[in-house]
Design a protein around this motif. Structure first.
Motif, PDB file in Angstrom:
ATOM      1  N   GLN A   6       0.824  -1.207   0.000  1.00 21.37           N
ATOM      2  CA  GLN A   6       0.000   0.000   0.000  1.00 21.37           C
ATOM      3  C   GLN A   6       0.861   1.261   0.000  1.00 21.37           C
ATOM      4  O   GLN A   6       0.556   2.224  -0.710  1.00 21.37           O
ATOM      5  N   ILE A   7       1.930   1.243   0.779  1.00 24.99           N
ATOM      6  CA  ILE A   7       2.834   2.399   0.799  1.00 24.99           C
ATOM      7  C   ILE A   7       3.531   2.554  -0.549  1.00 24.99           C
ATOM      8  O   ILE A   7       3.627   3.667  -1.080  1.00 24.99           O
ATOM      9  N   ALA A   8       3.989   1.434  -1.118  1.00 31.78           N
ATOM     10  CA  ALA A   8       4.662   1.494  -2.420  1.00 31.78           C
ATOM     11  C   ALA A   8       3.713   1.995  -3.500  1.00 31.78           C
ATOM     12  O   ALA A   8       4.097   2.843  -4.324  1.00 31.78           O
ATOM     13  N   SER A   9       2.488   1.502  -3.511  1.00 32.20           N
ATOM     14  CA  SER A   9       1.541   1.958  -4.529  1.00 32.20           C
ATOM     15  C   SER A   9       1.175   3.432  -4.325  1.00 32.20           C
ATOM     16  O   SER A   9       1.001   4.175  -5.292  1.00 32.20           O
ATOM     17  N   GLY A  10       1.089   3.869  -3.074  1.00 34.22           N
ATOM     18  CA  GLY A  10       0.833   5.285  -2.810  1.00 34.22           C
ATOM     19  C   GLY A  10       1.962   6.172  -3.293  1.00 34.22           C
ATOM     20  O   GLY A  10       1.728   7.215  -3.903  1.00 34.22           O
ATOM     21  N   LEU A  11       3.200   5.752  -3.042  1.00 34.86           N
ATOM     22  CA  LEU A  11       4.354   6.527  -3.511  1.00 34.86           C
ATOM     23  C   LEU A  11       4.432   6.551  -5.035  1.00 34.86           C
ATOM     24  O   LEU A  11       4.742   7.587  -5.637  1.00 34.86           O
ATOM     25  N   LEU A  12       4.145   5.407  -5.654  1.00 33.43           N
ATOM     26  CA  LEU A  12       4.149   5.361  -7.119  1.00 33.43           C
ATOM     27  C   LEU A  12       3.057   6.249  -7.699  1.00 33.43           C
ATOM     28  O   LEU A  12       3.262   6.925  -8.718  1.00 33.43           O
ATOM     29  N   ALA A  54       1.317   1.570 -10.051  1.00 36.52           N
ATOM     30  CA  ALA A  54       0.671   1.686  -8.738  1.00 36.52           C
ATOM     31  C   ALA A  54      -0.621   0.872  -8.690  1.00 36.52           C
ATOM     32  O   ALA A  54      -0.900   0.196  -7.697  1.00 36.52           O
ATOM     33  N   ILE A  55      -1.379   0.904  -9.771  1.00 39.40           N
ATOM     34  CA  ILE A  55      -2.605   0.108  -9.832  1.00 39.40           C
ATOM     35  C   ILE A  55      -2.279  -1.373  -9.763  1.00 39.40           C
ATOM     36  O   ILE A  55      -2.940  -2.138  -9.057  1.00 39.40           O
ATOM     37  N   ALA A  56      -1.242  -1.788 -10.479  1.00 40.15           N
ATOM     38  CA  ALA A  56      -0.847  -3.199 -10.471  1.00 40.15           C
ATOM     39  C   ALA A  56      -0.411  -3.636  -9.076  1.00 40.15           C
ATOM     40  O   ALA A  56      -0.741  -4.737  -8.636  1.00 40.15           O
ATOM     41  N   CYS A  57       0.327  -2.780  -8.371  1.00 35.29           N
ATOM     42  CA  CYS A  57       0.776  -3.118  -7.013  1.00 35.29           C
ATOM     43  C   CYS A  57      -0.395  -3.161  -6.032  1.00 35.29           C
ATOM     44  O   CYS A  57      -0.456  -4.026  -5.164  1.00 35.29           O
ATOM     45  N   HIS A  58      -1.307  -2.229  -6.168  1.00 32.96           N
ATOM     46  CA  HIS A  58      -2.391  -2.110  -5.198  1.00 32.96           C
ATOM     47  C   HIS A  58      -3.481  -3.165  -5.380  1.00 32.96           C
ATOM     48  O   HIS A  58      -4.123  -3.567  -4.407  1.00 32.96           O
TER      49      HIS A  58
END
Length: 122
Positions: A6-12, A54-58
């Motif tokens: 969630q943090i990674a997708s938010g940063l992306l 980010a969508i792919a990560c989230h």
């Protein structure tokens, strides 16, 4: 692990939004067609690509991630080609860059020949 994604997708997503904002500012602030197009194609593509990552990560879903990756591949394959063709068409139509812009003489020579072949003056 879920919090890290969630943090990674938010940063992306924030990075993608930043690139998209820079592209929009570039379109508004740059002086001629070619530099505006460069801002829109490069920074806009990077912003959209980061948002799709980010969508792919989230999502956590393989189907959504696959479609996001396919969108990124399509975007990175088509954006440079369309920007090049748009710039070439503008140059052949007679829209010249700002004075002081360095132009490769061999490229300009080829464009002038192409313009003559299409019935336009180069």
């Amino acid at each position: 692990m879920n919090a890290v994604l969630q943090i990674a997708s938010g940063l992306l997503l924030v990075a993608g939004a930043t690139f998209s904002l820079l592209a929009a500012i570039g379109v508004l602030r740059f002086p001629d067609f070619y530099t505006r197009m460069h801002a829109a194609s490069k920074a806009g593509t990077a912003g959209a690509g980061l948002a799709l990552i980010a969508i792919a990560c989230h999502s956590g879903d393989a189907g959504v991630a696959t479609r996001a990756v396919a969108g990124i591949v399509f975007l990175f394959m088509t954006a440079p080609i369309s920007a090049h063709l748009l710039a070439r068409a503008a140059f052949l139509a007679g829209y010249r860059p700002l004075p002081g812009t360095r132009i490769d003489p061999r490229a300009a020579e080829g464009l002038a020949e192409s313009a003559k072949a299409h019935g336009r003056e180069g």
